[in-house]
Design an enzyme around this catalytic site. Structure first.
Site, PDB file in Angstrom:
ATOM      1  N   HIS A  86       7.597  30.920 -53.702  1.00 43.17           N
ATOM      2  CA  HIS A  86       8.688  30.445 -52.769  1.00 43.17           C
ATOM      3  C   HIS A  86       8.198  30.428 -51.323  1.00 43.17           C
ATOM      4  CE1 HIS A  86      11.234  31.604 -56.263  1.00 43.17           C
ATOM      5  NE2 HIS A  86      12.204  30.871 -55.686  1.00 43.17           N
ATOM      6  N   LYS A 142      11.577  33.906 -47.816  1.00 39.87           N
ATOM      7  CA  LYS A 142      12.437  34.761 -48.999  1.00 39.87           C
ATOM      8  C   LYS A 142      12.399  36.214 -48.724  1.00 39.87           C
ATOM      9  CE  LYS A 142      13.460  34.381 -53.973  1.00 39.87           C
ATOM     10  NZ  LYS A 142      14.893  34.471 -53.927  1.00 39.87           N
TER      11      LYS A 142
END
Ligand code: NAD
Length: 265
Positions: free
Chosen positions: A154, A158
């Site tokens: 990600h 995040k």
């Protein structure tokens, strides 16, 4: 009939995509945009969208009472999402929730609220249709291949690791896999090198700028491997799922958790 929608968290990365989705899709209309910044500004102008003026409001309850929408779509933060759902349901409004961080205990509470309100809530921690298919295919593969590991990748903003999708994938695999005992006593020379464990599945989390949301599920069997990979290349990838949820509100009852419940397999 046109569905009138409020977007809560309209200036966020996901909220902006939902505003654009409503603008380009027949049968939907943005009636209010709620956020905590740029109050009073025209959301369409800010996003460079050619559409009638919709001023950003700061209060969801007020926006609901002014516009009486068919639904609220919420992409805000885990800290405020329960408050937002309560506000929507107190006003009898159906909700589509993309904000993550909702626990099982929260769902019990939301179920009570929906009963009182006679309104519906669709919650999907992952609106990417391809990610749902990746999870389904992984569960199918796990019946036949008895080792698996997950690598989820990600963007570097995040906050949580591993991703909810990785945990969910591991749970689905654990439900069906005949996992084999590890034959070696591993020595982890750097703590965490083998990732975190959910049941029998090791999960590895990568965080890098440039990434959006990606996951590989790697299976090992005798003399063969299988890799199932999903990539959300940009946030538009989540919009077909949001549209499906908005369209499904008329057909569901109470609380629906997971986009897979709206898909046919
Ligand atoms: P973001 O930080 O870009 O946007 C959040 C927005 O919410 C901001 O504009 C912020 O000002 C606004 N906000 C904060 N508190 C608010 C409140 N009380 N009322 C109204 N607005 C408020 O975040 P993002 O990347 O858009 O993600 C939002 C949420 O969606 C996160 O929980 C994220 O994990 C989740 N997400 C879900 C999916 C999915 O498929 N379900 C996909 C991506 C992200």
């Amino acid at each position: 009939m046109t569905k009138e929608v409020i977007v809560n968290g309209a200036l966020g990365k996901m909220g902006q995509e939902v505003v654009k989705l409503l603008n380009r899709t027949d049968g939907f209309k943005l009636v209010s945009a709620v956020d905590k910044v740029d109050i009073g500004e025209d959301i369409h102008k800010l996003l460079g969208v050619s559409a009638p003026v919709v001023e950003i409001e700061s209060d969801l309850a007020e926006a609901i009472s002014k516009t009486e929408p068919d639904a609220v779509v919420d992409f805000t933060t885990p800290q405020v999402v329960m408050e937002n759902i309560e506000t929507g349901l107190e006003n009898g409004i159906n909700m589509v929730i993309g904000t993550t961080g909702i626990t099982e205990a929260d769902i019990d509470k939301i179920e009570d609220w929906t009963e009182e309100a006679e309104a519906k809530v669709i919650i999907a921690p992952n609106f990417a249709v391809g990610a749902i298919l990746m999870m389904k295919f992984s569960q199918m593969a796990a019946k036949y291949l008895d080792q698996a590991e997950i690598i989820e990748l990600h963007h570097d903003q995040k906050l949580d690791a591993p991703s909810g999708t990785a945990i969910k994938t591991a749970e689905l695999i654990n439900e069906v896999q005949n996992a084999t005992e590890k034959e070696v006593d591993e020595i982890e020379k750097i703590i965490g090198a083998r990732g975190g464990e959910e049941g029998n599945i090791n999960i590895h989390s990568v965080r890098l700028s440039g990434l959006v949301a990606h996951q590989e599920v790697l299976f090992g069997g005798v003399g063969q491997t299988l890799k199932i990979r999903h990539d959300s290349i940009n946030r538009r990838s989540f919009m077909p799922g949001v549209k499906l949820a908005l369209e499904s509100l008329d057909e569901v009852d109470g609380v629906v958790y997971g986009l897979e419940k709206l898909m046919e397999f």
